[in-house]
Design a protein around this motif. Structure first.
Motif, PDB file in Angstrom:
ATOM      1  N   GLY A 270      41.854  -7.660 -72.310  1.00 48.56           N
ATOM      2  CA  GLY A 270      42.288  -6.269 -72.103  1.00 48.56           C
ATOM      3  C   GLY A 270      41.518  -5.280 -72.969  1.00 48.56           C
ATOM      4  N   VAL A 271      41.316  -5.691 -74.216  1.00 50.01           N
ATOM      5  CA  VAL A 271      40.539  -4.830 -75.119  1.00 50.01           C
ATOM      6  C   VAL A 271      39.116  -4.686 -74.600  1.00 50.01           C
ATOM      7  CG1 VAL A 271      39.567  -4.659 -77.450  1.00 50.01           C
ATOM      8  CG2 VAL A 271      41.960  -5.320 -77.114  1.00 50.01           C
ATOM      9  N   LEU A 272      38.550  -5.787 -74.111  1.00 48.26           N
ATOM     10  CA  LEU A 272      37.178  -5.737 -73.605  1.00 48.26           C
ATOM     11  C   LEU A 272      37.078  -4.836 -72.374  1.00 48.26           C
ATOM     12  CD1 LEU A 272      34.265  -6.778 -73.743  1.00 48.26           C
ATOM     13  CD2 LEU A 272      34.992  -8.755 -72.367  1.00 48.26           C
ATOM     14  N   VAL A 273      38.067  -4.959 -71.478  1.00 42.56           N
ATOM     15  CA  VAL A 273      38.065  -4.103 -70.276  1.00 42.56           C
ATOM     16  C   VAL A 273      38.193  -2.629 -70.669  1.00 42.56           C
ATOM     17  CG1 VAL A 273      39.357  -3.522 -68.188  1.00 42.56           C
ATOM     18  CG2 VAL A 273      38.896  -5.925 -68.753  1.00 42.56           C
ATOM     19  N   LEU A 274      39.070  -2.347 -71.628  1.00 39.94           N
ATOM     20  CA  LEU A 274      39.253  -0.970 -72.088  1.00 39.94           C
ATOM     21  C   LEU A 274      37.969  -0.428 -72.722  1.00 39.94           C
ATOM     22  CD1 LEU A 274      41.155   1.442 -72.513  1.00 39.94           C
ATOM     23  CD2 LEU A 274      41.844   0.376 -74.684  1.00 39.94           C
ATOM     24  N   TYR A 275      37.310  -1.267 -73.470  1.00 37.73           N
ATOM     25  CA  TYR A 275      36.058  -0.867 -74.127  1.00 37.73           C
ATOM     26  C   TYR A 275      34.992  -0.557 -73.082  1.00 37.73           C
ATOM     27  CZ  TYR A 275      31.704  -1.254 -76.697  1.00 37.73           C
ATOM     28  OH  TYR A 275      30.457  -1.039 -77.204  1.00 37.73           O
ATOM     29  N   LEU A 276      34.915  -1.420 -72.078  1.00 42.22           N
ATOM     30  CA  LEU A 276      33.921  -1.185 -71.036  1.00 42.22           C
ATOM     31  C   LEU A 276      34.219   0.108 -70.269  1.00 42.22           C
ATOM     32  CD1 LEU A 276      33.467  -4.822 -69.654  1.00 42.22           C
ATOM     33  CD2 LEU A 276      31.881  -3.536 -71.103  1.00 42.22           C
ATOM     34  N   PHE A 277      35.482   0.345 -70.000  1.00 43.65           N
ATOM     35  CA  PHE A 277      35.853   1.545 -69.283  1.00 43.65           C
ATOM     36  C   PHE A 277      35.530   2.806 -70.100  1.00 43.65           C
ATOM     37  CE2 PHE A 277      39.011   4.851 -68.388  1.00 43.65           C
ATOM     38  CZ  PHE A 277      38.735   5.123 -67.043  1.00 43.65           C
ATOM     39  N   VAL A 278      35.904   2.785 -71.354  1.00 41.68           N
ATOM     40  CA  VAL A 278      35.614   3.942 -72.225  1.00 41.68           C
ATOM     41  C   VAL A 278      34.097   4.096 -72.417  1.00 41.68           C
ATOM     42  CG1 VAL A 278      35.922   4.900 -74.548  1.00 41.68           C
ATOM     43  CG2 VAL A 278      37.839   3.812 -73.362  1.00 41.68           C
TER      44      VAL A 278
END
Length: 300
Positions: A270-278
């Motif tokens: 989830g953190v990785l997905v959020l990082y990629l999105f941001v």
């Protein structure tokens, strides 16, 4: 004691051998002949010419049977009656009363004068008879053992066809001495035999008691064996329970670890997905978001 004994042919009552103890006087041979005539006349015989039926309603001495008749001192012989079980003669073993059943009641008690007992046994074509003065029924049993011994030795010495064709007193010369020896032996050892019967009875009772005790001990041992088997099975079940408990603990720990691992992986993902999105919006180093914030402040 045994006073007189004979071996006779059952078909016609012919006396084949006789013996009497020394020092005894009496008309035993004449009485014995009359007794045998009554016995033979009550029997049925089958031959090639047919069956010779008896005039008596009941056979006094069937094949394989044994009887004891007693002649009382205070009455004449047979009293002129046709049946031997009349007033003068009482019969043990006749009408379903045998010697052993009389022994249970103590037997006949002598009233002071001499009574004579006629013991008879029959096997095939041989009748063995002895006369005694024994009032104690326990000695009657010894007398029957004597008759059985006489019958066994006589039939071993002479074949059936010889017994059938023999003339009266034909075996007296050869077998008479053997019969006299048997009378002497049983008269001398009758007290020992009675005591031995008591000892045998006690030994039989002891053997029966041993058998009962043995069965009880066997049952106790079998019960102990079953209890031991139950104890072993319970110990095995307890050990299986411990093994199952350890395995369940290990499985529980493994499931817990997998649970936490899945949560950690999901959190990281989830953190990785959020990082990629941001990062796609602001840049992966967040320079766009930083520069937009700074430019707005300068224009104001």
């Amino acid at each position: 004691m045994i006073l007189y004994a004979v071996v006779a042919r059952a078909k016609d009552g012919a006396i084949l051998v006789e013996s009497m103890i020394a020092g005894v006087e009496g008309n035993f041979p004449q009485i014995t002949v009359e007794v045998l005539e009554r016995i033979v006349s009550s029997g049925n015989w089958t031959s090639a010419l047919g069956t010779l039926e008896s005039s008596s309603r009941e056979e006094l001495l069937p094949d394989g049977a044994r009887r004891t008749f007693v002649q009382r001192h205070d009455a004449p012989m047979f009293c002129g009656l046709s049946g031997m079980a009349a007033q003068t003669w009482s019969c043990f073993g006749y009408n379903a009363n045998d010697v052993e059943s009389s022994a249970a009641g103590g037997g006949y008690t002598n009233n002071g004068d001499m009574d004579y007992y006629f013991h008879l046994c029959r096997k095939d074509n041989v009748i063995c008879l002895c006369i005694s003065d024994d009032t104690d029924v326990r000695y009657h049993v010894v007398n029957y053992e004597f008759l059985s011994d006489v019958e066994g030795k006589f039939t071993k010495s002479y074949a059936p066809y010889k017994i059938t064709k023999a003339k009266a007193y034909e075996m007296d010369k050869k077998f008479g001495r053997e019969l006299g020896k048997l009378i002497y032996f049983y008269n001398e050892n009758r007290n020992k035999m009675v005591r031995q019967d008591r000892v045998d009875d006690l030994l039989n009772k002891v053997d029966d008691l041993k058998g009962v005790l043995g069965k009880n001990i066997t049952m106790v041992l079998e019960r102990e064996t079953r209890l031991a088997d139950l104890v072993v099975k319970s110990e095995d079940m307890l050990e299986d329970t411990k093994v199952f408990s350890r395995r369940s603990s290990r499985l529980k720990t493994k499931v817990r670890r997998e649970y936490y691992s899945y949560h950690i992986i999901a959190f990281v993902f989830g953190v990785l997905v959020l990082y990629l999105f941001v990062g796609s919006v602001c840049g992966y180093s967040f320079e766009r978001c930083s520069s937009d914030g700074g430019g707005g402040e300068g224009g104001g």
